[in-house]
Design an enzyme around this catalytic site. Structure first.
Site, PDB file in Angstrom:
ATOM      1  N   ASP A 130       0.844  -1.193   0.000  1.00  0.00           N
ATOM      2  CA  ASP A 130       0.000   0.000   0.000  1.00  0.00           C
ATOM      3  C   ASP A 130       0.879   1.243   0.000  1.00  0.00           C
ATOM      4  O   ASP A 130       1.708   1.434   0.886  1.00  0.00           O
ATOM      5  CB  ASP A 130      -0.892   0.037   1.251  1.00  0.00           C
ATOM      6  CG  ASP A 130      -1.766   1.285   1.238  1.00  0.00           C
ATOM      7  OD1 ASP A 130      -2.769   1.263   0.500  1.00  0.00           O
ATOM      8  OD2 ASP A 130      -1.428   2.281   1.897  1.00  0.00           O
TER       9      ASP A 130
ATOM     10  N   TYR B 157       2.685  10.069  -0.191  1.00  0.00           N
ATOM     11  CA  TYR B 157       3.747   9.601   0.708  1.00  0.00           C
ATOM     12  C   TYR B 157       5.139   9.903   0.139  1.00  0.00           C
ATOM     13  O   TYR B 157       6.140   9.744   0.843  1.00  0.00           O
ATOM     14  CB  TYR B 157       3.651   8.087   0.970  1.00  0.00           C
ATOM     15  CG  TYR B 157       2.340   7.598   1.524  1.00  0.00           C
ATOM     16  CD1 TYR B 157       1.425   8.461   2.110  1.00  0.00           C
ATOM     17  CD2 TYR B 157       2.007   6.242   1.463  1.00  0.00           C
ATOM     18  CE1 TYR B 157       0.215   8.006   2.604  1.00  0.00           C
ATOM     19  CE2 TYR B 157       0.800   5.776   1.963  1.00  0.00           C
ATOM     20  CZ  TYR B 157      -0.095   6.659   2.528  1.00  0.00           C
ATOM     21  OH  TYR B 157      -1.287   6.190   3.007  1.00  0.00           O
TER      22      TYR B 157
ATOM     23  N   LYS C 288      -2.560   5.925  -4.506  1.00  0.00           N
ATOM     24  CA  LYS C 288      -3.712   6.835  -4.280  1.00  0.00           C
ATOM     25  C   LYS C 288      -3.521   8.177  -4.966  1.00  0.00           C
ATOM     26  O   LYS C 288      -2.395   8.682  -5.071  1.00  0.00           O
ATOM     27  CB  LYS C 288      -3.906   7.060  -2.770  1.00  0.00           C
ATOM     28  CG  LYS C 288      -3.891   5.778  -1.952  1.00  0.00           C
ATOM     29  CD  LYS C 288      -4.218   5.991  -0.491  1.00  0.00           C
ATOM     30  CE  LYS C 288      -3.931   4.721   0.311  1.00  0.00           C
ATOM     31  NZ  LYS C 288      -2.549   4.591   0.796  1.00  0.00           N
TER      32      LYS C 288
ATOM     33  N   HIS D 255      -7.629   9.311  -2.330  1.00  0.00           N
ATOM     34  CA  HIS D 255      -7.057   9.268  -0.977  1.00  0.00           C
ATOM     35  C   HIS D 255      -8.029   9.848   0.061  1.00  0.00           C
ATOM     36  O   HIS D 255      -8.207   9.292   1.144  1.00  0.00           O
ATOM     37  CB  HIS D 255      -5.731  10.034  -0.973  1.00  0.00           C
ATOM     38  CG  HIS D 255      -4.778   9.638   0.089  1.00  0.00           C
ATOM     39  ND1 HIS D 255      -3.421   9.652  -0.086  1.00  0.00           N
ATOM     40  CD2 HIS D 255      -4.973   9.212   1.362  1.00  0.00           C
ATOM     41  CE1 HIS D 255      -2.829   9.259   1.034  1.00  0.00           C
ATOM     42  NE2 HIS D 255      -3.751   8.984   1.928  1.00  0.00           N
TER      43      HIS D 255
HETATM   44  N1  LIG Z   1      -5.658   6.060   3.379  1.00  0.00           N
HETATM   45  C1  LIG Z   1      -5.187   6.825   4.346  1.00  0.00           C
HETATM   46  O1  LIG Z   1      -5.624   7.988   4.541  1.00  0.00           O
HETATM   47  C2  LIG Z   1      -4.110   6.286   5.249  1.00  0.00           C
HETATM   48  C3  LIG Z   1      -3.818   6.934   6.458  1.00  0.00           C
HETATM   49  C4  LIG Z   1      -2.826   6.389   7.280  1.00  0.00           C
HETATM   50  C5  LIG Z   1      -2.142   5.246   6.899  1.00  0.00           C
HETATM   51  N2  LIG Z   1      -2.433   4.644   5.694  1.00  0.00           N
HETATM   52  C6  LIG Z   1      -1.710   3.421   5.253  1.00  0.00           C
HETATM   53  O2  LIG Z   1      -1.791   2.456   6.304  1.00  0.00           O
HETATM   54  C7  LIG Z   1      -0.473   2.025   6.658  1.00  0.00           C
HETATM   55  C8  LIG Z   1      -0.411   1.620   8.121  1.00  0.00           C
HETATM   56  O3  LIG Z   1      -0.881   2.634   8.952  1.00  0.00           O
HETATM   57  P1  LIG Z   1       0.076   3.505   9.889  1.00  0.00           P
HETATM   58  O4  LIG Z   1       1.455   3.447   9.374  1.00  0.00           O
HETATM   59  O5  LIG Z   1      -0.600   4.808  10.016  1.00  0.00           O
HETATM   60  O6  LIG Z   1      -0.063   2.826  11.315  1.00  0.00           O
HETATM   61  P2  LIG Z   1       0.075   1.342  11.920  1.00  0.00           P
HETATM   62  O7  LIG Z   1       0.489   0.369  10.888  1.00  0.00           O
HETATM   63  O8  LIG Z   1      -1.149   1.104  12.707  1.00  0.00           O
HETATM   64  O9  LIG Z   1       1.221   1.561  13.000  1.00  0.00           O
HETATM   65  C9  LIG Z   1       2.536   1.823  12.650  1.00  0.00           C
HETATM   66  C10 LIG Z   1       3.302   2.036  13.966  1.00  0.00           C
HETATM   67  O10 LIG Z   1       3.259   0.855  14.757  1.00  0.00           O
HETATM   68  C11 LIG Z   1       4.576   0.367  14.995  1.00  0.00           C
HETATM   69  N3  LIG Z   1       4.499  -1.097  14.842  1.00  0.00           N
HETATM   70  C12 LIG Z   1       4.342  -1.795  13.688  1.00  0.00           C
HETATM   71  N4  LIG Z   1       4.259  -3.112  13.924  1.00  0.00           N
HETATM   72  C13 LIG Z   1       4.356  -3.270  15.258  1.00  0.00           C
HETATM   73  C14 LIG Z   1       4.341  -4.405  16.113  1.00  0.00           C
HETATM   74  N5  LIG Z   1       4.193  -5.641  15.624  1.00  0.00           N
HETATM   75  N6  LIG Z   1       4.483  -4.198  17.443  1.00  0.00           N
HETATM   76  C15 LIG Z   1       4.618  -2.959  17.946  1.00  0.00           C
HETATM   77  N7  LIG Z   1       4.634  -1.840  17.189  1.00  0.00           N
HETATM   78  C16 LIG Z   1       4.505  -1.993  15.846  1.00  0.00           C
HETATM   79  C17 LIG Z   1       5.452   1.039  13.965  1.00  0.00           C
HETATM   80  O11 LIG Z   1       6.745   1.271  14.463  1.00  0.00           O
HETATM   81  P3  LIG Z   1       8.069   0.646  13.732  1.00  0.00           P
HETATM   82  O12 LIG Z   1       8.044   1.080  12.291  1.00  0.00           O
HETATM   83  O13 LIG Z   1       9.182   1.234  14.528  1.00  0.00           O
HETATM   84  O14 LIG Z   1       7.921  -0.836  13.892  1.00  0.00           O
HETATM   85  C18 LIG Z   1       4.734   2.371  13.735  1.00  0.00           C
HETATM   86  O15 LIG Z   1       5.125   3.306  14.720  1.00  0.00           O
HETATM   87  C19 LIG Z   1       0.405   3.234   6.289  1.00  0.00           C
HETATM   88  O16 LIG Z   1       1.768   2.915   6.221  1.00  0.00           O
HETATM   89  C20 LIG Z   1      -0.217   3.636   4.971  1.00  0.00           C
HETATM   90  O17 LIG Z   1       0.231   2.766   3.949  1.00  0.00           O
HETATM   91  C21 LIG Z   1      -3.431   5.143   4.891  1.00  0.00           C
END
Ligand SMILES: NC(=O)c1ccc[n+]([C@@H]2O[C@H](COP(=O)([O-])OP(=O)(O)OC[C@H]3O[C@@H](n4cnc5c(N)ncnc54)[C@H](OP(=O)(O)O)[C@@H]3O)[C@@H](O)[C@H]2O)c1
Length: 317
Positions: free
Chosen positions: A54, A59, A84, A115
């Site tokens: 994704d 980004y 997106k 997006h």
């Molecule tokens: N469509 C939209 O508007 C939108 C908005 C936000 C995000 N997204 C997409 O969704 C993806 C994921 O969401 P996100 O990055 O916002 O948040 P997330 O995946 O919920 O959380 C990421 C955070 O959690 C930590 N983490 C990851 N795996 C872990 C584990 N197993 N144990 C403990 N901590 C862990 C990571 O740190 P480390 O990297 O240090 O492990 C990072 O700080 C994004 O990368 C993006 O592709 C889309």
């Protein structure tokens, strides 16, 4: 309790099969140093079995995705790449699509999402036009013009309000709506509504994003210990039990591995615990950070739109 690599695929309303676990690439820090780190992380994720990536034009990491995908040597047809259309490009959808395709250095994009529903000018101010429906028609024109380069279109951050407006004009139904979902913001009504529409839900920020309070919650840690897994594995296993797909992000190898090696079936009482987690006092809120890097309050503007304009539920903290 054994975990196993999740190879489950979701059948979209286009007939495409999308791997239920994707690798999120929003690192919040584009730049040369982050670039190498991200390339390595994506390559590692692909080695660990991820086949769904994704990303998004906003980004600023599509080139890194393209680099890693090509370097991996994995046949393109085994991969599912999502990107997106950014808010500032709603009035130039075709140009933005072709730019993403060029950045990703790939022959086609599996799924291209709007997006956010709202269009912004280059400074982030909300524009009246294009409306979400007008932008959708522009995206439809792109998929009709480039059927071999674009396999499906969808939306992100849409609510009942905004999807109803879009469906009133659409000739192609969105394949996916990507929204924030985790135990503190599980959005059961939204999921039910999109389920009835036949539009698949993908959970972004499925762990609650950076410094998530979910990851240090003592009750969640206790359940994770019972299964002998990390808290991330447990939360993501629950999310999959909802029939949605997930796109966790991690820059760390052990977590990238843990986030796709999941528990196939949680004990019913543990599933119930997570299903009802948001009903606990103070536990019902969005977590995905807002523009200035703070946690949402439920009342801030989101790229110039109110929660009411977005049709998003508000909450109090
Ligand atoms: N469509 C939209 O508007 C939108 C908005 C936000 C995000 N997204 C997409 O969704 C993806 C994921 O969401 P996100 O990055 O916002 O948040 P997330 O995946 O919920 O959380 C990421 C955070 O959690 C930590 N983490 C990851 N795996 C872990 C584990 N197993 N144990 C403990 N901590 C862990 C990571 O740190 P480390 O990297 O240090 O492990 C990072 O700080 C994004 O990368 C993006 O592709 C889309």
């Amino acid at each position: 309790m054994a975990t196993q690599i999740c190879t489950e695929k979701i059948k979209l309303n286009t007939g495409q099969l999308m791997p239920a676990v994707g690798y999120g690439t929003w690192q919040g820090k584009p730049g040369s140093e982050a670039s190498k780190e991200l390339q390595d992380a994506i390559l590692y994720a692909l080695e660990q079995g991820y086949r769904h990536i994704d990303t998004a034009a906003a980004y600023l990491v599509e080139p890194e995705v393209g680099y890693a995908v090509n370097k991996s040597g994995i046949p393109r047809e085994e991969l599912f790449i999502v990107t997106k259309l950014w808010n500032a490009d709603h009035d130039k959808a075709e140009e933005a699509f072709l730019k993403s395709l060029e950045n990703l250095k790939t022959d086609y994009i599996d799924l291209w999402l709007m997006h956010f529903p709202q269009a912004n000018d280059e400074f982030g101010a909300a524009l009246e036009h294009p409306t979400p429906a007008e932008t959708w028609l522009a995206m439809e024109a792109v998929i009709k013009k480039y059927p071999t380069k674009l396999r499906a279109i969808g939306v992100s951050n849409f609510s009942k309000k905004t999807i109803d407006e879009l469906l009133a004009v659409a000739t192609i139904k969105p394949a996916v709506n990507q929204v924030e979902i985790h135990p503190m913001w599980p959005q059961p009504e939204l999921r039910r509504y999109f389920d009835q529409l036949g539009i698949h839900i993908t959970a972004y920020s499925p762990l609650g994003q950076w410094d998530s309070p979910l990851l240090t919650h003592p009750d969640i840690i206790a359940i994770a210990e019972k299964y002998n897994v990390g808290v991330g594995t447990l939360i993501l296993s629950w999310a999959l039990s909802l029939g949605i797909s997930i796109i966790p992000k991690s820059a760390r190898k052990e977590r990238i591995t843990a986030n796709i090696n999941l528990i196939k079936k949680l004990d019913p009482q543990d599933k119930k615990f997570f299903d009802e987690f948001y009903l606990q006092k103070g536990m019902h809120r969005r977590l995905c950070l807002v523009g200035d890097g703070s946690r949402p309050t439920g009342h801030e503007l989101v790229f110039g739109w109110t929660y009411e304009q977005l049709g998003w539920d508000t909450f109090s903290i």
